[in-house]
Design a protein around this motif. Structure first.
Motif, PDB file in Angstrom:
ATOM      1  N   HIS A  20      -4.901  -7.231  -0.421  1.00  0.00           N
ATOM      2  CA  HIS A  20      -4.549  -8.211   0.615  1.00  0.00           C
ATOM      3  C   HIS A  20      -5.710  -9.169   0.871  1.00  0.00           C
ATOM      4  CE1 HIS A  20      -2.622  -9.894   4.114  1.00  0.00           C
ATOM      5  NE2 HIS A  20      -3.624  -9.521   4.894  1.00  0.00           N
ATOM      6  N   ILE A  21      -6.890  -8.627   1.088  1.00  0.00           N
ATOM      7  CA  ILE A  21      -8.067  -9.457   1.365  1.00  0.00           C
ATOM      8  C   ILE A  21      -8.368 -10.348   0.171  1.00  0.00           C
ATOM      9  CG2 ILE A  21     -10.554  -9.399   1.791  1.00  0.00           C
ATOM     10  CD1 ILE A  21     -10.013  -6.670   3.249  1.00  0.00           C
ATOM     11  N   THR A  22      -8.343  -9.780  -1.017  1.00  0.00           N
ATOM     12  CA  THR A  22      -8.661 -10.541  -2.228  1.00  0.00           C
ATOM     13  C   THR A  22      -7.691 -11.706  -2.412  1.00  0.00           C
ATOM     14  OG1 THR A  22      -9.650  -8.610  -3.285  1.00  0.00           O
ATOM     15  CG2 THR A  22      -8.928 -10.387  -4.740  1.00  0.00           C
ATOM     16  N   ALA A  23      -6.404 -11.463  -2.229  1.00  0.00           N
ATOM     17  CA  ALA A  23      -5.403 -12.528  -2.407  1.00  0.00           C
ATOM     18  C   ALA A  23      -5.608 -13.658  -1.404  1.00  0.00           C
ATOM     19  CB  ALA A  23      -3.998 -11.950  -2.287  1.00  0.00           C
ATOM     20  N   LEU A  24      -5.815 -13.312  -0.147  1.00  0.00           N
ATOM     21  CA  LEU A  24      -6.007 -14.345   0.870  1.00  0.00           C
ATOM     22  C   LEU A  24      -7.300 -15.112   0.639  1.00  0.00           C
ATOM     23  CD1 LEU A  24      -4.875 -12.468   4.104  1.00  0.00           C
ATOM     24  CD2 LEU A  24      -3.610 -14.212   2.814  1.00  0.00           C
ATOM     25  N   LEU A  25      -8.351 -14.393   0.308  1.00  0.00           N
ATOM     26  CA  LEU A  25      -9.645 -15.043   0.081  1.00  0.00           C
ATOM     27  C   LEU A  25      -9.597 -15.933  -1.161  1.00  0.00           C
ATOM     28  CD1 LEU A  25     -12.360 -15.206   1.439  1.00  0.00           C
ATOM     29  CD2 LEU A  25     -13.074 -13.197   0.152  1.00  0.00           C
ATOM     30  N   ALA A  26      -8.926 -15.483  -2.204  1.00  0.00           N
ATOM     31  CA  ALA A  26      -8.811 -16.292  -3.426  1.00  0.00           C
ATOM     32  C   ALA A  26      -8.077 -17.599  -3.145  1.00  0.00           C
ATOM     33  CB  ALA A  26      -8.087 -15.503  -4.509  1.00  0.00           C
ATOM     34  N   GLU A  27      -7.100 -17.539  -2.261  1.00  0.00           N
ATOM     35  CA  GLU A  27      -6.361 -18.748  -1.909  1.00  0.00           C
ATOM     36  C   GLU A  27      -7.178 -19.658  -0.991  1.00  0.00           C
ATOM     37  OE1 GLU A  27      -1.934 -19.879  -0.216  1.00  0.00           O
ATOM     38  OE2 GLU A  27      -2.379 -17.788  -0.682  1.00  0.00           O
ATOM     39  N   ALA A  28      -7.871 -19.054  -0.026  1.00  0.00           N
ATOM     40  CA  ALA A  28      -8.648 -19.842   0.936  1.00  0.00           C
ATOM     41  C   ALA A  28      -9.946 -20.375   0.346  1.00  0.00           C
ATOM     42  CB  ALA A  28      -8.950 -18.999   2.179  1.00  0.00           C
ATOM     43  N   ARG A  29     -10.564 -19.584  -0.517  1.00  0.00           N
ATOM     44  CA  ARG A  29     -11.855 -19.954  -1.116  1.00  0.00           C
ATOM     45  C   ARG A  29     -11.839 -19.654  -2.614  1.00  0.00           C
ATOM     46  NH1 ARG A  29     -16.798 -20.121   1.493  1.00  0.00           N
ATOM     47  NH2 ARG A  29     -17.446 -20.846  -0.566  1.00  0.00           N
ATOM     48  N   ASP A  80      -6.175 -18.218   8.294  1.00  0.00           N
ATOM     49  CA  ASP A  80      -5.699 -17.682   9.572  1.00  0.00           C
ATOM     50  C   ASP A  80      -5.238 -16.233   9.419  1.00  0.00           C
ATOM     51  OD1 ASP A  80      -6.208 -20.124  10.775  1.00  0.00           O
ATOM     52  OD2 ASP A  80      -4.142 -20.831  10.537  1.00  0.00           O
ATOM     53  N   ARG A  81      -4.584 -15.936   8.291  1.00  0.00           N
ATOM     54  CA  ARG A  81      -4.139 -14.559   8.048  1.00  0.00           C
ATOM     55  C   ARG A  81      -5.335 -13.632   7.859  1.00  0.00           C
ATOM     56  NH1 ARG A  81       0.328 -13.093   3.996  1.00  0.00           N
ATOM     57  NH2 ARG A  81       0.392 -11.303   5.386  1.00  0.00           N
ATOM     58  N   LEU A  82      -6.357 -14.130   7.170  1.00  0.00           N
ATOM     59  CA  LEU A  82      -7.554 -13.316   6.948  1.00  0.00           C
ATOM     60  C   LEU A  82      -8.237 -13.002   8.280  1.00  0.00           C
ATOM     61  CD1 LEU A  82      -8.891 -12.134   4.415  1.00  0.00           C
ATOM     62  CD2 LEU A  82     -10.423 -14.090   4.416  1.00  0.00           C
ATOM     63  N   LEU A  83      -8.362 -13.994   9.134  1.00  0.00           N
ATOM     64  CA  LEU A  83      -8.956 -13.766  10.462  1.00  0.00           C
ATOM     65  C   LEU A  83      -8.100 -12.788  11.273  1.00  0.00           C
ATOM     66  CD1 LEU A  83     -10.117 -17.381  11.284  1.00  0.00           C
ATOM     67  CD2 LEU A  83     -11.591 -15.353  11.146  1.00  0.00           C
ATOM     68  N   ALA A  84      -6.785 -12.951  11.226  1.00  0.00           N
ATOM     69  CA  ALA A  84      -5.900 -12.040  11.964  1.00  0.00           C
ATOM     70  C   ALA A  84      -6.023 -10.621  11.421  1.00  0.00           C
ATOM     71  CB  ALA A  84      -4.454 -12.525  11.867  1.00  0.00           C
ATOM     72  N   TYR A  85      -6.089 -10.486  10.102  1.00  0.00           N
ATOM     73  CA  TYR A  85      -6.232  -9.157   9.504  1.00  0.00           C
ATOM     74  C   TYR A  85      -7.537  -8.502   9.951  1.00  0.00           C
ATOM     75  CZ  TYR A  85      -7.604  -5.525   6.377  1.00  0.00           C
ATOM     76  OH  TYR A  85      -8.065  -4.331   5.908  1.00  0.00           O
ATOM     77  N   PHE A  86      -8.645  -9.223   9.850  1.00  0.00           N
ATOM     78  CA  PHE A  86      -9.918  -8.622  10.237  1.00  0.00           C
ATOM     79  C   PHE A  86      -9.975  -8.330  11.730  1.00  0.00           C
ATOM     80  CE2 PHE A  86     -11.423  -9.607   5.995  1.00  0.00           C
ATOM     81  CZ  PHE A  86     -12.206  -8.496   5.752  1.00  0.00           C
ATOM     82  N   GLY A  87      -9.317  -9.143  12.540  1.00  0.00           N
ATOM     83  CA  GLY A  87      -9.217  -8.828  13.964  1.00  0.00           C
ATOM     84  C   GLY A  87      -8.448  -7.534  14.187  1.00  0.00           C
ATOM     85  N   ALA A  88      -7.330  -7.391  13.479  1.00  0.00           N
ATOM     86  CA  ALA A  88      -6.507  -6.182  13.619  1.00  0.00           C
ATOM     87  C   ALA A  88      -7.210  -4.963  13.040  1.00  0.00           C
ATOM     88  CB  ALA A  88      -5.159  -6.400  12.939  1.00  0.00           C
ATOM     89  N   MET A  89      -7.883  -5.118  11.916  1.00  0.00           N
ATOM     90  CA  MET A  89      -8.585  -3.977  11.313  1.00  0.00           C
ATOM     91  C   MET A  89      -9.759  -3.549  12.193  1.00  0.00           C
ATOM     92  SD  MET A  89      -8.938  -1.614   9.134  1.00  0.00           S
ATOM     93  CE  MET A  89      -7.975  -1.875   7.666  1.00  0.00           C
ATOM     94  N   PRO A  96       3.259 -12.755   6.914  1.00  0.00           N
ATOM     95  CA  PRO A  96       3.444 -13.951   6.084  1.00  0.00           C
ATOM     96  C   PRO A  96       3.814 -15.181   6.906  1.00  0.00           C
ATOM     97  CG  PRO A  96       4.681 -12.081   5.202  1.00  0.00           C
ATOM     98  CD  PRO A  96       4.155 -11.665   6.534  1.00  0.00           C
ATOM     99  N   GLY A  97       3.468 -16.343   6.352  1.00  0.00           N
ATOM    100  CA  GLY A  97       3.871 -17.605   6.972  1.00  0.00           C
ATOM    101  C   GLY A  97       2.741 -18.411   7.559  1.00  0.00           C
ATOM    102  N   ALA A  98       1.543 -17.878   7.591  1.00  0.00           N
ATOM    103  CA  ALA A  98       0.394 -18.607   8.130  1.00  0.00           C
ATOM    104  C   ALA A  98      -0.528 -19.001   6.978  1.00  0.00           C
ATOM    105  CB  ALA A  98      -0.358 -17.740   9.142  1.00  0.00           C
ATOM    106  N   GLU A  99      -1.447 -19.871   7.258  1.00  0.00           N
ATOM    107  CA  GLU A  99      -2.455 -20.266   6.276  1.00  0.00           C
ATOM    108  C   GLU A  99      -3.295 -19.042   5.913  1.00  0.00           C
ATOM    109  OE1 GLU A  99      -2.943 -23.287   4.774  1.00  0.00           O
ATOM    110  OE2 GLU A  99      -1.032 -23.781   5.739  1.00  0.00           O
ATOM    111  N   PRO A 100      -3.789 -18.972   4.667  1.00  0.00           N
ATOM    112  CA  PRO A 100      -4.547 -17.789   4.240  1.00  0.00           C
ATOM    113  C   PRO A 100      -5.779 -17.504   5.110  1.00  0.00           C
ATOM    114  CG  PRO A 100      -4.464 -19.437   2.483  1.00  0.00           C
ATOM    115  CD  PRO A 100      -3.631 -19.946   3.604  1.00  0.00           C
TER     116      PRO A 100
END
Length: 191
Positions: free
Chosen positions: A134-143, A92-101, A86-90
């Motif tokens: 997680h993905i849905t929440a971040l994507l809904a916020e970003a797009r 950026d978090r989505l990119l970080a998540y997909f990088g980690a996954m 938590p604490g980053a833009e959605p």
């Protein structure tokens, strides 16, 4: 919060670790086809019954191995530092998540392939539901202009498919990493 389970005996903990380590070594050297209870027992230096008693089945053993990195990633997403936590833009978090996954898949490819060949473990849905939410929440916020549930599922699907496995096995993990991030970045850009 303390767990309600009894404390694991030292010898049981050693056996558990030996079994998991032996399974990982067999996966790395021979792939998923090598994971039989007989081979794991021999490699771990335990009886086959110990494995069945502890994990119930091959699927249970593989689930335990999948759960280790999956739980670590879940904890990083929930409580880790930004941008994964938590604490980053959605976006950026989505990119970080997909990088980690993607890294999780690359590092555990043979395990993931073997795991997918089994009947679903009862706790498998727990992981899938967490990633999807997680993905849905971040994507809904970003797009907010896209169907985040559908687009999120489509973004995640390639990591579990044959193209990702083929690329990693061919030594093209860097191309896979770059391709996944390019795909997510493309979705994050508004037309």
């Amino acid at each position: 919060m303390a767990e309600d389970r009894p404390r694991e005996r030292a010898d049981a903990a050693r056996n558990r670790r030996a079994i998991l380590d032996a399974t990982r070594a067999l996966l790395a050297e021979y792939g998923g086809e090598a994971i039989t209870m007989d081979r794991v027992a021999a490699a771990a230096g335990v009886g086959k019954g110990t494995i069945f008693h502890r994990f119930g089945s091959r699927a249970g053993l593989l689930h335990e191995l999948v759960a280790e990195p999956a739980l670590a990633l879940m904890n990083a997403v929930r409580d880790g530092p930004p941008p994964l936590g938590p604490g980053a833009e959605p976006g950026d978090r989505l990119l970080a998540y997909f990088g980690a996954m993607t890294e999780l898949v690359v590092d555990n490819l043979e395990l993931m392939v073997a795991y997918r060949s089994e009947s679903p473990h009862p706790r498998s849905e727990e992981f899938h539901a967490f990633w999807a939410a997680h993905i849905t929440a971040l994507l809904a916020e970003a797009r907010p202009d896209v169907d985040a549930e559908v687009v999120g599922a489509l973004l995640l699907a390639p990591l579990g498919g044959e193209p990702a496995a083929r690329m990693v096995r061919a030594g093209e993990a860097d191309r896979l990493r770059a391709g996944v991030l390019a795909l997510v970045e493309a979705v994050l850009r508004r037309p």
